[in-house]
Design an enzyme around this catalytic site. Structure first.
Site, mmCIF file in Angstrom:
data_model
loop_
_atom_site.group_PDB
_atom_site.id
_atom_site.type_symbol
_atom_site.label_atom_id
_atom_site.label_comp_id
_atom_site.label_asym_id
_atom_site.label_seq_id
_atom_site.Cartn_x
_atom_site.Cartn_y
_atom_site.Cartn_z
ATOM 1 N N GLU A 1 -45.465 51.364 28.044
ATOM 2 C CA GLU A 1 -45.522 50.206 28.274
ATOM 3 C C GLU A 1 -43.821 50.127 28.745
ATOM 4 O OE1 GLU A 1 -46.125 46.808 25.590
ATOM 5 O OE2 GLU A 1 -46.443 45.368 27.221
ATOM 6 N N HIS B 1 -58.624 45.680 25.513
ATOM 7 C CA HIS B 1 -57.071 45.509 25.236
ATOM 8 C C HIS B 1 -56.886 44.196 25.201
ATOM 9 C CE1 HIS B 1 -52.530 46.873 25.612
ATOM 10 N NE2 HIS B 1 -52.991 45.779 24.935
ATOM 11 N N ASP C 1 -54.610 41.566 27.671
ATOM 12 C CA ASP C 1 -53.701 41.708 26.564
ATOM 13 C C ASP C 1 -53.469 40.598 25.748
ATOM 14 O OD1 ASP C 1 -51.747 43.185 25.517
ATOM 15 O OD2 ASP C 1 -50.022 43.100 26.996
HETATM 16 N N1 HPA Z 1 -47.350 45.257 23.584
HETATM 17 C C1 HPA Z 1 -46.594 45.374 22.378
HETATM 18 N N2 HPA Z 1 -47.263 44.681 21.285
HETATM 19 C C2 HPA Z 1 -47.899 43.464 21.527
HETATM 20 C C3 HPA Z 1 -48.493 43.509 22.842
HETATM 21 C C4 HPA Z 1 -47.944 44.480 23.932
HETATM 22 O O1 HPA Z 1 -48.380 44.186 25.149
HETATM 23 N N3 HPA Z 1 -49.276 42.153 22.804
HETATM 24 C C5 HPA Z 1 -49.136 41.933 21.377
HETATM 25 N N4 HPA Z 1 -48.396 42.633 20.890
HETATM 26 ZN ZN ZN Z 2 -51.215 44.926 23.917
#
Ligand code: HPA
Ligand code: ZN
Length: 333
Positions: free
Chosen positions: A199, A16, A277
């Site tokens: 999230e 990720h 991320d």
């Molecule tokens: N969440 C959603 N979209 C994203 C993220 C994330 O953590 N990082 C880059 N685009």
């Molecule tokens: Zn992400």
């Protein structure tokens, strides 16, 4: 040997990581100069000062602005190559990289430019660094279904180079259901499926990702923990969660690293993995994320080993390669 040194030396996979989120401030300034793009920042310090986020959207606004400096295939190559060198430093031997084609095509950069630059670097990474990789193309969920379908269409000539599709960007108000048809079409074309869910969005979005998008992994998934029946289902199906601790802290998904739920996830039998991320925006690469957990919640070697083994087992590598990687991890641990 300290636990951190031991962990750093283990081979691991990252599942990720948004390549546009690995754009370090120094490279952002350099590419802005090279491409004569104007940025609202005179120097690195002022860029870093702007990285002060209260939620996902705060970050995304800055992230889309940052990627405006990426224009040529050379830019995408340089960005990806710099990330691969960080993989080498962290002993990441396999990486599954997200990219956001609509973040580029919407501002006039051709799909071919993006994919040429990224894949040239990935091929070099395989040949020169021994790092294997997969590419996952994300649909931006704040855009509409038509735009996602057009993007899928544009990806078809590159089918051999794109392993799967994902879903990212602003989660609240953009449920997975909005993309049910395009994910079904992608599945028919042979793409693997993953999606960001839980999230900021509710557990219901994780259910939709499973039931409507038929994903094989959930990216983040933190809020699934609010729903015990959903946790039981994820555990039973062995659906991996690609968890991103420093992202969670910087985007206020958690209030303190000491409250990070990774241990609860493992204890609930969830196949959690640790990932960076958007490493240039959230304070570090994979080993930094592990270190943050070790410092905050004193993760033990058994837990860390499980997370590293999970990173390979949750990957899209062929089963024989997964077995070899896991055997090597266990031999070195
Ligand atoms: N969440 C959603 N979209 C994203 C993220 C994330 O953590 N990082 C880059 N685009
Ligand atoms: Zn992400």
């Amino acid at each position: 040997m300290s636990t951190k040194d031991w962990l750093h030396a283990l081979p691991k996979a990252e599942l990720h990581m948004h390549i546009e989120g690995s754009l370090e401030p120094a490279m952002m300034l350099e590419l802005a100069r090279r491409n004569r793009v104007s940025l609202p920042y005179p120097d690195i310090d002022s860029i870093i000062k702007a990285y002060n986020f209260n939620c996902l959207q705060d970050f995304l606004d800055i992230y889309y602005q940052g990627m405006s400096v990426l224009l040529t295939d050379e830019d995408f190559h340089d960005l990806t190559w710099a990330y691969l060198l960080r993989c080498q430093a962290d002993n990441v031997v396999h990486t599954e990289i997200f990219f956001d084609p609509q973040g580029h095509t919407e501002r006039g950069v051709a799909f071919a430019t993006v994919i040429d630059g990224i894949t040239t670097a990935l091929d070099r990474g395989r040949a020169e660094l021994g790092i294997s990789s997969r590419l996952i193309m994300c649909f931006l969920r704040h855009l509409d279904e038509d735009s996602a379908f057009r993007t899928l269409e544009e990806a078809l000539p590159w089918r051999e180079r794109i392993a799967g599709v994902g879903l990212d960007s602003s989660e609240r108000g953009h449920p997975p259901a909005k993309f049910q048809r395009v994910f079904a079409a992608a599945g028919r074309e042979g793409f693997r499926r993953v999606a960001h869910a839980g999230e900021e969005g509710p557990p219901e979005y994780v259910r939709e990702a499973l039931d409507l998008l038929r994903v094989e992994r959930i990216d983040h998934g933190n809020r699934a923990l609010e729903d015990p029946a959903l946790v039981a289902r994820l555990a039973e199906l062995g659906i991996p969660l690609t968890v991103c601790p420093q992202s969670n802290l910087r985007l206020a998904v958690i209030d303190d690293m000491r409250h990070h739920p990774i241990r609860d996830m493992l204890q609930a039998g969830l196949r959690a993995t640790v990932n960076s991320d958007d490493p240039a925006y959230f304070g570090g690469y994979v080993n930094d994320n592990f270190d943050a957990l070790i410092d905050a919640i004193d993760l033990q070697r058994g837990e860390l080993l499980q997370l590293v083994v999970n990173s390979f087992e949750a990957s899209f590598l062929p089963a024989a390669e997964i077995r070899d990687h896991v055997a090597r991890v266990r031999a070195e641990a």
